[in-house]
Design a protein around this motif. Structure first.
Motif, PDB file in Angstrom:
ATOM      1  N   UNK A 158     -38.226  21.772 -22.288  1.00  0.00           N
ATOM      2  CA  UNK A 158     -37.953  22.722 -23.534  1.00  0.00           C
ATOM      3  C   UNK A 158     -37.161  22.234 -24.777  1.00  0.00           C
ATOM      4  N   UNK A 159     -37.423  22.534 -25.792  1.00  0.00           N
ATOM      5  CA  UNK A 159     -36.421  22.419 -27.123  1.00  0.00           C
ATOM      6  C   UNK A 159     -35.677  23.620 -27.331  1.00  0.00           C
ATOM      7  N   UNK A 160     -34.811  23.553 -28.126  1.00  0.00           N
ATOM      8  CA  UNK A 160     -33.952  24.741 -28.528  1.00  0.00           C
ATOM      9  C   UNK A 160     -33.287  24.384 -29.641  1.00  0.00           C
ATOM     10  N   UNK A 161     -32.926  25.356 -30.700  1.00  0.00           N
ATOM     11  CA  UNK A 161     -33.154  26.707 -30.357  1.00  0.00           C
ATOM     12  C   UNK A 161     -34.606  27.061 -30.717  1.00  0.00           C
ATOM     13  N   UNK A 162     -35.447  26.352 -31.072  1.00  0.00           N
ATOM     14  CA  UNK A 162     -36.926  26.645 -31.202  1.00  0.00           C
ATOM     15  C   UNK A 162     -37.564  26.044 -30.061  1.00  0.00           C
ATOM     16  N   UNK A 163     -37.919  26.840 -29.256  1.00  0.00           N
ATOM     17  CA  UNK A 163     -38.881  26.743 -27.963  1.00  0.00           C
ATOM     18  C   UNK A 163     -40.181  26.362 -28.419  1.00  0.00           C
ATOM     19  N   UNK A 164     -41.035  25.803 -27.171  1.00  0.00           N
ATOM     20  CA  UNK A 164     -42.439  25.631 -27.341  1.00  0.00           C
ATOM     21  C   UNK A 164     -43.083  27.074 -27.259  1.00  0.00           C
ATOM     22  N   UNK A 165     -44.370  27.066 -27.504  1.00  0.00           N
ATOM     23  CA  UNK A 165     -45.193  28.434 -26.985  1.00  0.00           C
ATOM     24  C   UNK A 165     -46.524  27.583 -26.339  1.00  0.00           C
ATOM     25  N   UNK A 166     -47.274  27.255 -27.549  1.00  0.00           N
ATOM     26  CA  UNK A 166     -48.582  26.677 -27.322  1.00  0.00           C
ATOM     27  C   UNK A 166     -48.357  25.448 -26.297  1.00  0.00           C
ATOM     28  N   UNK A 167     -47.391  24.813 -26.582  1.00  0.00           N
ATOM     29  CA  UNK A 167     -47.183  23.433 -25.899  1.00  0.00           C
ATOM     30  C   UNK A 167     -46.682  23.902 -24.584  1.00  0.00           C
ATOM     31  N   UNK A 168     -45.778  24.867 -24.227  1.00  0.00           N
ATOM     32  CA  UNK A 168     -45.435  25.455 -22.934  1.00  0.00           C
ATOM     33  C   UNK A 168     -46.497  25.866 -22.207  1.00  0.00           C
ATOM     34  N   UNK A 169     -47.541  26.562 -22.831  1.00  0.00           N
ATOM     35  CA  UNK A 169     -48.647  27.032 -22.085  1.00  0.00           C
ATOM     36  C   UNK A 169     -49.713  25.862 -21.692  1.00  0.00           C
ATOM     37  N   UNK A 170     -49.795  24.785 -22.416  1.00  0.00           N
ATOM     38  CA  UNK A 170     -50.706  23.688 -22.223  1.00  0.00           C
ATOM     39  C   UNK A 170     -49.849  22.898 -21.060  1.00  0.00           C
ATOM     40  N   UNK A 171     -48.629  22.594 -21.118  1.00  0.00           N
ATOM     41  CA  UNK A 171     -48.189  21.863 -20.175  1.00  0.00           C
ATOM     42  C   UNK A 171     -48.077  22.840 -18.463  1.00  0.00           C
ATOM     43  N   UNK A 172     -47.952  23.926 -18.570  1.00  0.00           N
ATOM     44  CA  UNK A 172     -48.231  24.850 -17.539  1.00  0.00           C
ATOM     45  C   UNK A 172     -49.417  24.872 -16.859  1.00  0.00           C
ATOM     46  N   UNK A 173     -50.621  24.795 -17.764  1.00  0.00           N
ATOM     47  CA  UNK A 173     -52.039  24.807 -17.487  1.00  0.00           C
ATOM     48  C   UNK A 173     -52.308  23.425 -16.831  1.00  0.00           C
ATOM     49  N   UNK A 174     -51.395  22.457 -16.961  1.00  0.00           N
ATOM     50  CA  UNK A 174     -51.939  21.058 -16.348  1.00  0.00           C
ATOM     51  C   UNK A 174     -50.864  20.906 -15.393  1.00  0.00           C
TER      52      UNK A 174
END
Length: 611
Positions: free
Chosen positions: A503-519
């Motif tokens: 993940x990135x910081x201080x601005x995290x992913x959101x949709x990108x995080x969801x897509x990674x988890x879905x995969x």
């Protein structure tokens, strides 16, 4: 004829010019110049349908009249009839291929249709003969930016600023372009100076406030103080009553956004608007048009009405809301794009709510910010001008039914770990690159796969990213830079080549995080103090995956090493994560909609005393 209508028109006396022209048009006679003038008068007076009628009369008598063809095309573009407008533009260019005005206007239409290479061709042809056209240099820069040709885009914006150094839109575009290629400090400094020159520019204030969210060297308190400072001088409406008796329960709900299109905000909004109770609520969209697509059409079908706000000022939009009986205004991602959160300062509705923004709006007129217990914990250090209303879950996603199979973790075949991040590169600052360098050094022979549209084809971005890793002693062969995939399923397939997402910081992913988890890809995040640095943690919490939330830099490194060292664990999660997400609160749209409705009623009661 008492007075010359042409002189009256040139003096800006459009109504009088139209009356004189109508009187001067002899019954049954054909006077093409006069009909053309009458169309121009009607256009200036805002009567677009009448303007079209006059110009169509011109074309009846002179089918190839260049002025009428061009004027009709412009009005049709303005009213969203893009296909018809394109036909008229093409007719002009067939006869006058170098018509500068039509080339520029056609380029703008092509931009709205996301046909950026064609738009670039129009602008380049126009500017080759008329390099003095600052607006066209700016539009060229925008289209090049959309094509992810950032160096060329910056050069075009610079040409526009050379011609008009104090133009707000040009300043905004250049500052944001600097930021998008990773020159965060330069972009922030440039926009700060631009705001100082234009302290009442909502456009520049929004851009400056946006870039603040990405600065890793600022605390949440510092970001909030800077945001409040720049919005404090904006004009506000004096307190006034409502032109109607307030209902006991809210009914007309307005959503404000420029993202009613294929965009993460729209994707998160869609499950909500599809399931809200239509017997109880009317939904209206106030949309700033940055382009329309299938998602736009899908959302419009779900709404009771849609107003395109581009030509309207913030105050005019607010007056329209007040006069049309809007009870609740929900501002989507107010810091971003052209989402116009500044409308709230005119108090257009009894209840105003911020949703999916990255921080406080800074406006006392904004009543609530929707959040959850992870994004804005009780006792957190990030300040807000709004009251915080915490939902059990904030984010909502649909099942990605077209996603490809997860596949096995690539480490099984490769024998080495491949980390990945498909986040927007503007989130990848120097501190992120430094931490990821430590990860690669701590996990021998590992690789890092980076992908975001075609951004990594840009030489400036490639040099910045690769140069940092090489400077830390990491060979270029270990950094895998990917290109663009238009289709979502093709994009998601790249996760089959990733073992662990960083993940990135201080601005995290959101949709990108969801897509990674879905995969089936674990996402390791470092929990920060601000809303934007807690978004991935919010998603992980809803799926009972707190085991991948680190609380310090050292903790992040240790956690990554631990996850990377457990190959059986990677295989286990690869097979489990999609089902875990699908059954989590992140994908329960009916439950979410019911909770959201109850929250609206509760906030309405708290704000108005009704209900």
């Amino acid at each position: 004829m008492v007075a010359d209508p042409y002189s009256l028109y040139n003096q800006g006396q459009w109504q009088q010019a139209l009356l004189e022209a109508q009187q001067g048009l002899v019954q049954g006679a054909v006077d093409v110049p006069l009909l053309t003038l009458m169309g121009m008068c009607a256009y200036q007076l805002g009567d677009l349908s009448q303007a079209v009628a006059y110009w169509q009369q011109v074309l009846h008598w002179q089918p190839e009249d260049i002025s009428a063809l061009g004027n009709l095309a412009n009005v049709l573009q303005l009213t969203g009839k893009f296909s018809e407008a394109e036909g008229y533009y093409r007719r002009v260019l067939q006869r006058q291929p170098d018509n500068a005005g039509v080339l520029g206007n056609y380029g703008q239409l092509l931009q709205k249709l996301s046909r950026y290479p064609e738009a670039v061709s129009c602008y380049e042809k126009q500017l080759s003969r008329h390099p003095e056209l600052a607006d066209s240099w700016n539009n060229l820069g925008y289209s090049l930016e959309k094509m992810e040709r950032y160096q060329a885009s910056l050069a075009a914006y610079q040409r526009a600023l050379t011609l008009q150094p104090d133009h707000e839109q040009f300043l905004n575009n250049y500052g944001l372009a600097l930021f998008k290629v990773g020159r965060l400090a330069d972009g922030l400094s440039f926009l700060q100076q631009a705001v100082a020159r234009h302290p009442s520019s909502t456009l520049l204030i929004r851009a400056y406030s946006l870039v603040l969210l990405y600065d890793p060297d600022l605390t949440p308190m510092e970001r909030h103080a800077r945001r409040c400072q720049v919005v404090s001088g904006l004009t506000k409406a004096p307190p006034q009553g409502w032109p109607r008796k307030l209902p006991s329960l809210p009914r007309r709900i307005a959503f404000v956004s420029s993202d009613f299109r294929n965009h993460p905000v729209a994707k998160n909004l869609l499950p909500l608007v599809e399931t809200l109770d239509r017997q109880r609520f009317e939904l209206v969209f106030y949309a700033h048009d940055l382009g329309r697509d299938a998602m736009t059409e899908r959302l419009q079908r779900l709404a009771h009405g849609c107003l395109w706000t581009n030509p309207l000022s913030d105050q005019q939009v607010a007056e329209h809301m007040r006069n049309s009986g809007v009870d609740v205004v929900i501002y989507l991602a107010g810091h971003f794009d052209y989402n116009r959160v500044e409308i709230c300062r005119f108090r257009p509705a009894p209840l105003q709510i911020s949703l999916h923004d990255g921080a406080s709006s800074g406006f006392a007129e904004m009543d609530f910010l929707l959040s959850d217990e992870i994004l804005t914990p009780q006792g957190g250090c990030e300040p807000f001008a709004e009251k915080i209303y915490r939902l059990p879950v904030l984010y909502q996603y649909g099942h990605m039914t077209d996603a490809p199979p997860e596949g096995e973790p690539p480490v099984v075949q490769n024998g080495f770990i491949t980390f990945g991040s498909f986040n927007n590169p503007k989130k990848i600052n120097h501190q992120v690159l430094d931490l990821w360098s430590d990860v690669l050094l701590e996990v021998p022979n590992s690789r890092l796969r980076l992908k975001y549209k075609n951004n990594y084809n840009d030489p400036m971005l490639r040099q910045r990213v690769l140069g940092h890793f090489i400077g830390r002693g990491i060979s270029e062969e270990r950094i895998l830079l990917g290109g663009k995939d238009e289709r979502l399923d093709h994009h998601l397939r790249h996760y089959q080549g990733v073992d662990i997402a960083l993940d990135t910081f201080p601005f995290n992913g959101a949709t990108t995080t969801y897509e990674a988890l879905w995969m089936g890809v674990p996402v390791v995040t470092w929990l920060g103090e601000s809303y934007v640095s807690r978004m991935t943690a919010s998603l992980l919490k809803q799926c009972d995956l707190e085991l991948w939330i680190a609380h310090s830099r050292t903790g992040f490194l240790s956690m990554v090493k631990e996850v990377a060292g457990d190959i059986q664990g990677l295989i286990y999660w690869r097979n489990l994560l999609r089902q875990r997400l699908a059954t989590s609160p992140l994908c329960q749209c009916h439950t979410y909609a019911h909770t959201f409705e109850q929250a609206l009623l509760d906030m309405w009661q708290q704000t108005t005393g009704h209900g």
